[in-house]
Design an enzyme around this catalytic site. Sequence first.
Site, PDB file in Angstrom:
ATOM      1  N   TYR A   1      -4.450   2.481   2.774  1.00 55.11           N
ATOM      2  CA  TYR A   1      -3.309   1.781   3.357  1.00 55.11           C
ATOM      3  C   TYR A   1      -2.217   1.518   2.326  1.00 55.11           C
ATOM      4  CZ  TYR A   1      -0.666  -2.346   4.909  1.00 55.11           C
ATOM      5  OH  TYR A   1       0.333  -3.248   5.190  1.00 55.11           O
TER       6      TYR A   1
ATOM      7  N   LYS B   1       1.516   3.369   1.856  1.00 53.42           N
ATOM      8  CA  LYS B   1       2.707   2.529   1.961  1.00 53.42           C
ATOM      9  C   LYS B   1       3.557   2.652   0.691  1.00 53.42           C
ATOM     10  CE  LYS B   1       3.752  -0.118   4.809  1.00 53.42           C
ATOM     11  NZ  LYS B   1       4.649   0.023   5.987  1.00 53.42           N
TER      12      LYS B   1
END
Length: 284
Positions: A211, A215
């Site tokens: 994640y 990002k």
Amino acid sequence: FVEKILRVQPNVKKLYLLVRATDAKSALQRFNKEAVAKDLFNILKEKYGSNLQSFLSEKVTPVAGDITYENLGVKDSGLIEEMWGNIDVVVNVAATTNFDERYDIALALNTFGAKNVLNFASQCVKIKLLLHVSTAYVSGETPGLILETPYHMGMALNGAHGLDINTEKKIIEERLKELSYDETSTDKSITLVMKDLGIERANKFGWPNTYVFTKALGEMILGHMKGDMPLVILRPTIITSTYKEPFPGWIEGIRTIDSLAVGYGKGQLSCFLGDPESVIDVVG
């Protein structure tokens, strides 16, 4: 976000709300069911009463689409031209926040999705701002004071060399191709391989999970390609319940906290479930 804009700035001319859906009718149904029907909209319901739907139809246009596609997956060419001609501000809050998401899905949404949003915003002739919502955890597990400095293309948290976003995409494509040739592969086994690949690539360059890695890559793309686009990258930490507005304690779908063993809930929390200091310790 939509509720607050409509509550505090009701004179806003128009909100084009991108919704994952097959068509305009499905997008509108999702908006009404998953947003307007919630208690969060109670103040607006009380204010407008029977005129609420009329107000919403004037101010909000749900748009069927998907940020993993060019032009955000919007198929109506007339609508695209209308959006490009009218939009002043683009806000991107779309992401997959699962820590161990499949690498192919996370890269498509969190990294290349950000690129697609930037490309769309660059076509808006009145654009004044692109606001991209990232996460404070792009800083990984770095200790000490962490400054709000941007990531440059190819920058790794651990100083490792060779980080290239297009290379990451090719690695995914090659692994999926290999798996397609394996007759023993199943959807479940492919998912596990893709999850493991994401963690492996994230760890290689100093990030703890897929994640935050994807990002961070999304931030890199935006910084590298923005040109003269007015860009703000917002890095919130964990987002929990409402503090005061529109009423205290509203919460729904906090899966990140669930993964930190604090708990999953929806609706309204009237108080902390335990000593707030202990919650801070868990999160920290």
